[in-house]
Motif scaffolding. Sequence first.
Motif, PDB file in Angstrom:
ATOM      1  N   LEU A 160       0.668  -1.408  -0.129  1.00 43.89           N
ATOM      2  CA  LEU A 160      -0.092  -0.141  -0.054  1.00 43.89           C
ATOM      3  C   LEU A 160       1.012   1.356   0.001  1.00 43.89           C
ATOM      4  CD1 LEU A 160      -2.508  -1.029   2.829  1.00 43.89           C
ATOM      5  CD2 LEU A 160      -3.082  -0.641   0.534  1.00 43.89           C
ATOM      6  N   GLY A 161      -0.093   2.271  -0.529  1.00 44.75           N
ATOM      7  CA  GLY A 161       1.202   3.602  -0.411  1.00 44.75           C
ATOM      8  C   GLY A 161       0.905   3.997   0.730  1.00 44.75           C
ATOM      9  N   PRO A 162       1.176   5.505   1.015  1.00 37.58           N
ATOM     10  CA  PRO A 162       1.248   6.158   1.941  1.00 37.58           C
ATOM     11  C   PRO A 162      -0.569   6.649   2.367  1.00 37.58           C
ATOM     12  CG  PRO A 162       2.848   7.451   0.406  1.00 37.58           C
ATOM     13  CD  PRO A 162       2.250   6.413   0.086  1.00 37.58           C
ATOM     14  N   LEU A 163      -1.557   6.915   1.234  1.00 42.83           N
ATOM     15  CA  LEU A 163      -2.852   6.853   2.236  1.00 42.83           C
ATOM     16  C   LEU A 163      -3.512   5.737   2.070  1.00 42.83           C
ATOM     17  CD1 LEU A 163      -5.454   8.140   2.008  1.00 42.83           C
ATOM     18  CD2 LEU A 163      -5.941   8.130  -0.069  1.00 42.83           C
ATOM     19  N   GLY A 164      -3.057   4.682   1.338  1.00 41.45           N
ATOM     20  CA  GLY A 164      -3.474   3.163   1.844  1.00 41.45           C
ATOM     21  C   GLY A 164      -2.908   2.933   3.185  1.00 41.45           C
ATOM     22  N   THR A 165      -1.875   3.556   3.512  1.00 40.88           N
ATOM     23  CA  THR A 165      -1.283   3.093   5.109  1.00 40.88           C
ATOM     24  C   THR A 165      -2.236   3.523   6.128  1.00 40.88           C
ATOM     25  OG1 THR A 165       1.191   2.618   3.542  1.00 40.88           O
ATOM     26  CG2 THR A 165       1.251   2.529   5.813  1.00 40.88           C
ATOM     27  N   ARG A 166      -2.289   4.569   5.479  1.00 37.33           N
ATOM     28  CA  ARG A 166      -2.569   5.604   7.050  1.00 37.33           C
ATOM     29  C   ARG A 166      -4.197   5.206   6.871  1.00 37.33           C
ATOM     30  NH1 ARG A 166      -6.543   8.982   6.951  1.00 37.33           N
ATOM     31  NH2 ARG A 166      -6.964   9.491   4.681  1.00 37.33           N
ATOM     32  N   ARG A 197      -7.829  -0.656  10.813  1.00 28.80           N
ATOM     33  CA  ARG A 197      -7.381  -1.451  11.291  1.00 28.80           C
ATOM     34  C   ARG A 197      -7.919  -1.090  13.133  1.00 28.80           C
ATOM     35  NH1 ARG A 197      -2.774  -1.369  10.245  1.00 28.80           N
ATOM     36  NH2 ARG A 197      -2.915  -2.858   8.714  1.00 28.80           N
ATOM     37  N   GLU A 198      -7.642  -0.251  13.791  1.00 26.82           N
ATOM     38  CA  GLU A 198      -8.347   0.463  15.196  1.00 26.82           C
ATOM     39  C   GLU A 198      -9.904   0.451  15.221  1.00 26.82           C
ATOM     40  OE1 GLU A 198      -8.242   4.505  17.820  1.00 26.82           O
ATOM     41  OE2 GLU A 198      -6.570   4.208  16.006  1.00 26.82           O
ATOM     42  N   ARG A 199     -10.623   0.905  13.703  1.00 21.60           N
ATOM     43  CA  ARG A 199     -12.171   0.409  14.131  1.00 21.60           C
ATOM     44  C   ARG A 199     -12.710  -0.719  14.268  1.00 21.60           C
ATOM     45  NH1 ARG A 199     -14.273   5.060  12.535  1.00 21.60           N
ATOM     46  NH2 ARG A 199     -15.987   4.694  11.441  1.00 21.60           N
ATOM     47  N   LEU A 200     -12.014  -1.821  13.518  1.00 22.84           N
ATOM     48  CA  LEU A 200     -12.820  -3.034  13.418  1.00 22.84           C
ATOM     49  C   LEU A 200     -11.772  -3.925  14.435  1.00 22.84           C
ATOM     50  CD1 LEU A 200     -12.012  -3.487   9.236  1.00 22.84           C
ATOM     51  CD2 LEU A 200     -14.396  -3.581  10.667  1.00 22.84           C
ATOM     52  N   GLY A 201     -10.723  -3.711  14.935  1.00 20.95           N
ATOM     53  CA  GLY A 201     -10.065  -4.139  16.036  1.00 20.95           C
ATOM     54  C   GLY A 201      -9.352  -6.036  15.430  1.00 20.95           C
ATOM     55  N   GLU A 202      -9.574  -5.547  14.424  1.00 17.96           N
ATOM     56  CA  GLU A 202      -8.465  -6.757  12.846  1.00 17.96           C
ATOM     57  C   GLU A 202      -7.977  -6.206  11.898  1.00 17.96           C
ATOM     58  OE1 GLU A 202     -12.245  -9.057  12.780  1.00 17.96           O
ATOM     59  OE2 GLU A 202     -12.420  -7.900  11.106  1.00 17.96           O
ATOM     60  N   GLU A 203      -7.638  -7.131  10.670  1.00 18.09           N
ATOM     61  CA  GLU A 203      -6.709  -6.716   9.844  1.00 18.09           C
ATOM     62  C   GLU A 203      -8.043  -6.341   8.881  1.00 18.09           C
ATOM     63  OE1 GLU A 203      -3.869  -5.241   7.481  1.00 18.09           O
ATOM     64  OE2 GLU A 203      -3.967  -6.321   9.204  1.00 18.09           O
ATOM     65  N   PRO A 204      -7.900  -5.285   8.261  1.00 17.29           N
ATOM     66  CA  PRO A 204      -8.905  -4.249   7.048  1.00 17.29           C
ATOM     67  C   PRO A 204      -8.956  -5.566   6.277  1.00 17.29           C
ATOM     68  CG  PRO A 204      -7.211  -3.339   7.340  1.00 17.29           C
ATOM     69  CD  PRO A 204      -6.952  -4.206   9.034  1.00 17.29           C
ATOM     70  N   SER A 205      -9.869  -6.054   5.347  1.00 14.27           N
ATOM     71  CA  SER A 205     -10.179  -6.553   4.134  1.00 14.27           C
ATOM     72  C   SER A 205     -10.227  -5.660   3.085  1.00 14.27           C
ATOM     73  CB  SER A 205     -11.416  -7.430   4.162  1.00 14.27           C
ATOM     74  OG  SER A 205     -13.055  -6.686   3.972  1.00 14.27           O
ATOM     75  N   PHE A 206     -10.387  -5.994   1.532  1.00 19.94           N
ATOM     76  CA  PHE A 206      -9.383  -5.343   0.514  1.00 19.94           C
ATOM     77  C   PHE A 206     -11.348  -4.728   0.570  1.00 19.94           C
ATOM     78  CE2 PHE A 206     -11.126  -9.342  -0.701  1.00 19.94           C
ATOM     79  CZ  PHE A 206     -12.876  -9.273  -1.802  1.00 19.94           C
ATOM     80  N   GLU A 233      -7.493   9.794  -6.056  1.00 23.79           N
ATOM     81  CA  GLU A 233      -6.088   8.810  -5.611  1.00 23.79           C
ATOM     82  C   GLU A 233      -6.500   8.159  -4.053  1.00 23.79           C
ATOM     83  OE1 GLU A 233      -2.446   7.247  -5.646  1.00 23.79           O
ATOM     84  OE2 GLU A 233      -3.352   8.023  -6.725  1.00 23.79           O
ATOM     85  N   GLY A 234      -6.842   6.638  -4.517  1.00 29.50           N
ATOM     86  CA  GLY A 234      -7.833   5.108  -3.780  1.00 29.50           C
ATOM     87  C   GLY A 234      -7.094   5.043  -3.466  1.00 29.50           C
ATOM     88  N   THR A 235      -6.882   4.377  -2.049  1.00 29.64           N
ATOM     89  CA  THR A 235      -5.978   3.730  -1.231  1.00 29.64           C
ATOM     90  C   THR A 235      -5.015   2.348  -1.964  1.00 29.64           C
ATOM     91  OG1 THR A 235      -8.146   1.725  -0.720  1.00 29.64           O
ATOM     92  CG2 THR A 235      -8.117   3.525   0.640  1.00 29.64           C
ATOM     93  N   ARG A 236      -6.306   2.329  -3.348  1.00 28.60           N
ATOM     94  CA  ARG A 236      -4.758   1.384  -4.095  1.00 28.60           C
ATOM     95  C   ARG A 236      -4.745   1.563  -4.567  1.00 28.60           C
ATOM     96  NH1 ARG A 236      -9.738  -2.477  -3.956  1.00 28.60           N
ATOM     97  NH2 ARG A 236     -10.651  -0.300  -4.306  1.00 28.60           N
TER      98      ARG A 236
END
Length: 382
Positions: A282-288, A294-303, A339-342
């Motif tokens: 992921l680029g900077p936007l996707g990483t942020r 991740r914080e909101r979901l409490g788990e790894e976010p899916s695509f 510019e999207g997250t991906r």
Amino acid sequence: MNTPPDPHGQHTQHGPNGPHRVSPADGPSVRIGALVPLTRPGWVAAGRHLLAGLDLAARELNEAGGIAGRPVELVVRDTAADPARAGAAVEELAGLGVAALAGEYHSVVARAAAARAEALGLPFLCSSAVLDALTDGPAEQVARIAPAQSHGWSVYADFLLAAGHRRIAVAADPSLYWASGTGILRDRITAGGGTLVELDLRTLTPEGVCEELAADGATALLLLAGHPDPAVPIVRAVRRDRRLAGVLLGAPAGQPELADWATLLGEDGAGVPFLRYLPERLGPLGTRVGAALRERLGEEPSFVAYEGYDTVAVLAEVLRSHGADRARTARAWPSVAVEGTRGPVRFSRVPGIGVWQWAWAPVQVADRDPADPGRFRVLHTG
């Protein structure tokens, strides 16, 4: 799931973590209808991730001043994987005056929503449904973030052929989506010198699938089936059948991506390749955005969560540039450049697809690492 402004001029948004306050903005809100599967038989885990992405983007947008000073308000409706319910929701949301529609995960449901949106002249940016025939013919109102099924599933077939599989079985539920996927796989695998064998889940139990597979000699079994049932019982049955120890299990529709797959199956759910629509890095936007999700979901976010975020980001730019007039929004699809997250999102006309399409989101074939089922491995990109 929407609330009017409170007496202090602040708006409340409702998301997967409950209501939260966003920065005040002048004027009436810009309302966006959000279609999400939040109850069974919909895939609730996917709906939760989709809503998290939609809601995060809306909250960030409002914290930055909204659209021309007007706050964005998500008006969420649960489709529960029901096409009729989705069609009714589109009618209701159109009557409520939403500027556009966003969301939906299930392809057959999104198809019903797209038909009503097109008929009503209501712009609809579909987040996650991949069925090529999202509309019966060319549509002006409908655009899509997710890649078309024929694109992603062809990449998956190429992965199987490159791995040496030439006789491949599919265990398929009856539906337009699974039938479409079977046809795409068959065409690609046959062109590559392989053979596709169909196992009908209307007549076979998980144990029956194992018997058919052992007799046939296929080296891979693809689960074109609902989650958790019957996909999870089939995985368990195959994993416990010694005759099938060398058979690769696959799930092109992405069932292993979400945490409930690992929770239900543990080690049995590892080593099952699936499609996901993420870049290798992921680029900077996707990483942020990934960290916030991740914080909101409490788990790894899916695509799926990233698709939700990108949907609102695109709609916000269109509404900011062209106003909340529905006709002007629909005319704006070919001029989108966001510019999207991906990666950069642009829409075009793709042969054989009736909607405005982002061609293409990045495609991976990944699995959960058998040595660490909480970690994903990228096996193939396309």
